[in-house]
Motif scaffolding. Structure first.
Motif, PDB file in Angstrom:
ATOM      1  N   GLU A  27       0.852  -1.427   0.061  1.00 39.22           N
ATOM      2  CA  GLU A  27       0.048   0.070  -0.128  1.00 39.22           C
ATOM      3  C   GLU A  27       0.793   1.171   0.075  1.00 39.22           C
ATOM      4  OE1 GLU A  27      -3.470   2.130   2.705  1.00 39.22           O
ATOM      5  OE2 GLU A  27      -2.819   0.140   3.170  1.00 39.22           O
ATOM      6  N   THR A  30       2.269   1.600  -3.418  1.00 36.17           N
ATOM      7  CA  THR A  30       1.250   2.365  -4.055  1.00 36.17           C
ATOM      8  C   THR A  30       0.966   3.769  -4.061  1.00 36.17           C
ATOM      9  OG1 THR A  30       0.194   0.082  -4.247  1.00 36.17           O
ATOM     10  CG2 THR A  30      -1.194   1.956  -4.943  1.00 36.17           C
ATOM     11  N   ASN A  31       0.902   4.109  -2.725  1.00 31.59           N
ATOM     12  CA  ASN A  31       0.845   5.542  -2.557  1.00 31.59           C
ATOM     13  C   ASN A  31       1.802   6.341  -2.981  1.00 31.59           C
ATOM     14  OD1 ASN A  31      -1.884   4.917  -1.575  1.00 31.59           O
ATOM     15  ND2 ASN A  31      -0.904   4.657   0.760  1.00 31.59           N
ATOM     16  N   ASN A  33       3.359   6.269  -5.848  1.00 30.64           N
ATOM     17  CA  ASN A  33       3.112   6.315  -7.280  1.00 30.64           C
ATOM     18  C   ASN A  33       1.885   7.174  -7.672  1.00 30.64           C
ATOM     19  OD1 ASN A  33       5.491   4.756  -7.756  1.00 30.64           O
ATOM     20  ND2 ASN A  33       4.282   2.946  -7.681  1.00 30.64           N
ATOM     21  N   ASN A  35      -1.357   7.545  -9.570  1.00 30.25           N
ATOM     22  CA  ASN A  35      -2.139   6.714 -10.024  1.00 30.25           C
ATOM     23  C   ASN A  35      -2.547   6.979 -11.380  1.00 30.25           C
ATOM     24  OD1 ASN A  35      -4.395   8.733  -9.948  1.00 30.25           O
ATOM     25  ND2 ASN A  35      -4.994   8.167  -7.839  1.00 30.25           N
ATOM     26  N   ALA A  36      -3.570   6.193 -12.025  1.00 27.46           N
ATOM     27  CA  ALA A  36      -3.723   6.272 -13.661  1.00 27.46           C
ATOM     28  C   ALA A  36      -4.478   7.674 -13.780  1.00 27.46           C
ATOM     29  CB  ALA A  36      -4.837   5.270 -13.865  1.00 27.46           C
ATOM     30  N   LYS A  37      -5.132   8.232 -12.903  1.00 23.43           N
ATOM     31  CA  LYS A  37      -6.076   9.339 -13.218  1.00 23.43           C
ATOM     32  C   LYS A  37      -5.060  10.464 -12.991  1.00 23.43           C
ATOM     33  CE  LYS A  37      -9.970  10.209 -10.984  1.00 23.43           C
ATOM     34  NZ  LYS A  37     -10.980  10.236 -10.004  1.00 23.43           N
ATOM     35  N   GLU A  38      -3.995  10.424 -12.016  1.00 28.24           N
ATOM     36  CA  GLU A  38      -3.012  11.498 -11.955  1.00 28.24           C
ATOM     37  C   GLU A  38      -2.057  11.544 -13.121  1.00 28.24           C
ATOM     38  OE1 GLU A  38      -2.955  11.626  -6.799  1.00 28.24           O
ATOM     39  OE2 GLU A  38      -1.773  10.111  -8.046  1.00 28.24           O
ATOM     40  N   GLN A  39      -1.869  10.460 -13.670  1.00 26.14           N
ATOM     41  CA  GLN A  39      -0.918  10.271 -14.674  1.00 26.14           C
ATOM     42  C   GLN A  39      -1.666  11.064 -15.810  1.00 26.14           C
ATOM     43  OE1 GLN A  39       1.333   6.458 -15.596  1.00 26.14           O
ATOM     44  NE2 GLN A  39       0.774   5.970 -13.398  1.00 26.14           N
ATOM     45  N   SER A  66      -9.400   6.438 -17.884  1.00 30.04           N
ATOM     46  CA  SER A  66      -8.837   6.077 -16.691  1.00 30.04           C
ATOM     47  C   SER A  66      -9.775   6.290 -15.386  1.00 30.04           C
ATOM     48  CB  SER A  66      -7.596   6.601 -16.543  1.00 30.04           C
ATOM     49  OG  SER A  66      -7.728   7.739 -16.296  1.00 30.04           O
ATOM     50  N   GLN A 212       6.470  10.598  -6.617  1.00 28.48           N
ATOM     51  CA  GLN A 212       5.603  10.914  -7.529  1.00 28.48           C
ATOM     52  C   GLN A 212       6.055  12.179  -8.542  1.00 28.48           C
ATOM     53  OE1 GLN A 212       2.423  11.924  -4.761  1.00 28.48           O
ATOM     54  NE2 GLN A 212       1.265  10.079  -5.234  1.00 28.48           N
TER      55      GLN A 212
END
Length: 354
Positions: A27, A30-31, A33, A35-39, A66, A212
């Motif tokens: 977790e 993951t936090n 990186n 996420n798909a929406k932020e990319q 996304s 990030q």
């Protein structure tokens, strides 16, 4: 001696502890990186800022796929006018409208999302914007802002009352998302390192991590170029990516054309060169020329990012079309591979041509 039941309980507890530790580690990773929406926010912002509408259209579709809502993307494109100007913001908005129309015609029903607040009827917008900026910077904000605000009070008012009040009052995007948008835009622009540094600091205050930010720089490299991505990397203290690869290919093609085909050949070559530079990221330049005293003697300066980019170029539809349609027109062909004397100066070659 430990009983059998207690031993089993200890084993179960040990396994559960390992599982929870592993889940927490995953977790946390993951936090760290985007996420798909932020990319998608990064790519949409960079492409809007640089005016690359062809690629923007693809990324707007990808953003909707996304999970970004219609209103989230609208807010991104509206906010960006403050950084890249009305023309590019409006061009992006019109592109987004056409994307939605196309998707609707295909039966794709995208989510509208939170309602966008248009009116902002607070008593003191300047104070509202000043407090927003204090929250983002974690620092006191004087009135007027020192320096530019004292020198040009109107721009200070626009900054506080419009950008950080009227635009930021809409909660369709979070402050973290808005800073991702702003940092991506500034990282895609030349000559705004001071503002980029400030917004990177604000971004960290909203929860954007170092990892990030590094990922954001990688995405700017993908959508814009290495130079702009390195601007962000330098500020966050990450290693810079070499602008010129060691296996960059530089070639001069010497071609003699059969006179009766010259006009047709030039037309085909012009089309192919334009398509190569426009469509292929690895094609840095394809610049055709001819000798003034002998127009059938064609010279083409070709620069490819690396050998892989060159091999990819050879398989593209536009090159294959050029090759097959001009074969009968070429009297002679000589390919001369070149080596740069000063690789560090390569990135400045075409900067003065606007």
């Amino acid at each position: 001696m430990m009983s059998k039941n207690k031993f089993l309980q200890w084993i179960i507890l040990f396994i559960l502890t390992l599982s929870i530790t592993k889940m927490n580690a995953q977790e946390n990773k993951t936090n760290q990186n985007l996420n798909a929406k932020e990319q998608s926010l990064v790519k949409i912002s960079s492409l809007t800022t640089t005016g690359n509408l062809g690629s923007l259209k693809l990324q707007l579709n990808a953003g909707l796929d996304s999970g970004l809502t219609i209103n989230e993307i609208k807010e991104v494109l509206v906010q960006l006018y403050a950084y890249c100007g009305f023309p590019r913001s409006l061009n992006a908005i019109n592109t987004f409208k056409s994307v939605l129309d196309e998707r609707k015609s295909k039966g794709i029903n995208d989510i509208e999302g939170k309602k966008i607040i248009v009116e902002n009827n607070v008593e003191d917008k300047y104070e509202q914007g000043r407090k927003t900026l204090e929250e983002l910077t974690k620092m006191p904000q004087t009135k007027p802002a020192p320096g530019f605000g004292e020198f040009a009070p109107r721009v200070d008012a626009f900054l506080k009352e419009h950008l950080f009040a009227d635009i930021f009052v809409s909660d369709v995007l979070t402050y973290k998302q808005r800073e991702i948008v702003t940092i991506s835009a500034l990282a895609s622009l030349d000559g705004v390192e001071g503002q980029l540094q400030s917004h990177i600091n604000m971004g960290k205050n909203t929860g954007i991590t170092e990892n990030q930010l590094a990922q954001l720089a990688d995405l700017v490299q993908e959508t814009v170029n290495k130079t702009q991505a390195n601007t962000a990397r330098k500020i966050i203290g990450k290693p810079l990516v070499p602008i010129i690869e060691n296996d960059m290919m530089i070639r001069i093609s010497e071609i003699e054309i059969i006179p009766e085909f010259l006009e047709e050949y030039n037309s085909i070559l012009k089309e192919e060169a334009s398509a190569s530079v426009k469509l292929e990221k690895g094609v840095i330049a394809i610049f055709p020329m001819y000798q003034k005293e002998n127009p059938t003697q064609i010279r083409i300066v070709e620069i490819y990012a690396d050998k892989e980019a060159y091999q990819f170029h050879l398989q593209t539809p536009h090159f294959l079309k050029y090759k097959s349609s001009t074969l009968k027109m070429v009297k002679s062909l000589k390919l001369i591979d070149m080596e740069s004397i000063d690789k560090e100066a390569m990135s400045d070659i075409f900067k003065k041509i606007k």
